[in-house]
Motif scaffolding. Structure first.
Motif, PDB file in Angstrom:
ATOM      1  N   GLU A   1       3.048  -7.447   0.820  1.00  0.00           N
ATOM      2  CA  GLU A   1       2.295  -6.757   0.669  1.00  0.00           C
ATOM      3  C   GLU A   1       0.855  -8.148   0.878  1.00  0.00           C
ATOM      4  OE1 GLU A   1       1.551  -3.619  -0.456  1.00  0.00           O
ATOM      5  OE2 GLU A   1       2.584  -2.025  -0.170  1.00  0.00           O
TER       6      GLU A   1
ATOM      7  N   ALA B   1      -3.040  -8.485  -0.835  1.00  0.00           N
ATOM      8  CA  ALA B   1      -4.867  -7.650  -0.688  1.00  0.00           C
ATOM      9  C   ALA B   1      -5.649  -8.792  -0.844  1.00  0.00           C
ATOM     10  CB  ALA B   1      -4.713  -6.754  -1.901  1.00  0.00           C
TER      11      ALA B   1
ATOM     12  N   THR C   1      -7.688  -0.514   5.180  1.00  0.00           N
ATOM     13  CA  THR C   1      -9.524  -0.336   4.973  1.00  0.00           C
ATOM     14  C   THR C   1      -9.929   1.165   5.324  1.00  0.00           C
ATOM     15  OG1 THR C   1     -10.625  -1.403   4.908  1.00  0.00           O
ATOM     16  CG2 THR C   1      -9.809  -1.563   7.286  1.00  0.00           C
TER      17      THR C   1
ATOM     18  N   ARG D   1      -5.598  -4.328   2.497  1.00  0.00           N
ATOM     19  CA  ARG D   1      -4.465  -4.637   2.043  1.00  0.00           C
ATOM     20  C   ARG D   1      -3.733  -4.963   3.566  1.00  0.00           C
ATOM     21  NH1 ARG D   1      -1.473  -3.883  -2.131  1.00  0.00           N
ATOM     22  NH2 ARG D   1      -2.914  -3.599  -3.432  1.00  0.00           N
TER      23      ARG D   1
END
Length: 245
Positions: free
Chosen positions: A234, A236, A26, A2
């Protein structure tokens, strides 16, 4: 894996944009690329513990990438953090330690400084980081983070002719995500850079007001998969190459 953007402005803070600071998470660990703003406040606002930051990577020593570093380092911590700095590291360490003294603080504890060079600069068994030299200043770097079978590039700042300065070696292993600056040239330069080999996703970051219009236009028109970074965003990255925002 992320990615969280705390600061996405170039040169100076703007309305709703702080100076450069990005976190990669991570394997339960967190890593920071550049600290150009008050990271302690951003971490607390996000409900994140400063002790969960394993390492900090500084692309180059301009203030919009480093101004928040002294305050971040003097924040009380109970576990070590590794800080990777461009040469000459000793000058930077002396300067931030002097600032610490001016603030009537004790010497830094739980901080391990390391000088950057090209090649593999970090490997904690969770993430492997490769540094590539760029021409923005005498010592400036791009970083590739390898983890979870994925590869993410942080371009750092480049020269005004990025087609010459881009770290093309980073493309050899393929990139799942390229997080690239837009502080010094038009976004359309990325069509030239990625003409032969492109990342699965390009995220435009470190955005200058001078070039922000080209960022939106390029996102609409480019054949590449493009997104724009903003503070608080963010990303992912999953193993199958999909992205969630």
């Amino acid at each position: 894996m992320r990615i969280k953007f705390f600061g996405t402005s170039s040169g100076s803070s703007r309305a709703n944009r702080c100076c450069s600071c990005t976190m990669l998470e991570t394997g339960g660990k967190r890593y920071i690329v550049d600290i150009g703003m008050d990271l302690n406040h951003a971490l607390q606002t996000a409900g994140l513990n400063v002790n969960k930051i394993s390492a900090v990577f500084i692309t180059h020593m301009h203030g919009d990438h480093t101004d928040g570093l002294p305050s971040f380092l003097r924040f009380g911590r109970t576990v070590p953090v590794e800080v990777l700095l461009p040469p000459p590291m000793e000058n930077t360490v002396k300067a931030i330690e002097a600032w610490n003294v001016c603030n009537h603080r004790k010497p830094y504890e739980m901080v391990n400084f390391k000088e950057l060079s090209e090649g593999v600069v970090f490997d904690d068994g969770n993430v492997r980081v490769i540094a590539y030299r760029t021409q923005h200043v005498d010592y400036a770097y791009s970083f590739v983070f390898e983890a979870e079978g994925k590869r993410v590039l942080f371009s750092g700042d480049m020269s005004k002719e990025p087609t010459v300065d881009f770290p093309y070696g980073a493309l050899e292993g393929g990139l799942d995500l390229a997080i690239c600056e837009l502080g010094h040239f038009s976004a359309y330069k990325y069509d030239e850079i990625f003409k032969e080999k492109a990342p699965k996703k390009l995220c435009i970051n470190h955005i200058s007001t001078k070039f922000i219009d080209t960022a939106y236009a390029y996102k609409r028109e480019s054949a590449l998969s493009v997104c724009l970074a903003h503070d608080g965003r963010e990303i992912a990255v999953f193993r199958n190459g999909n992205f969630v925002f």
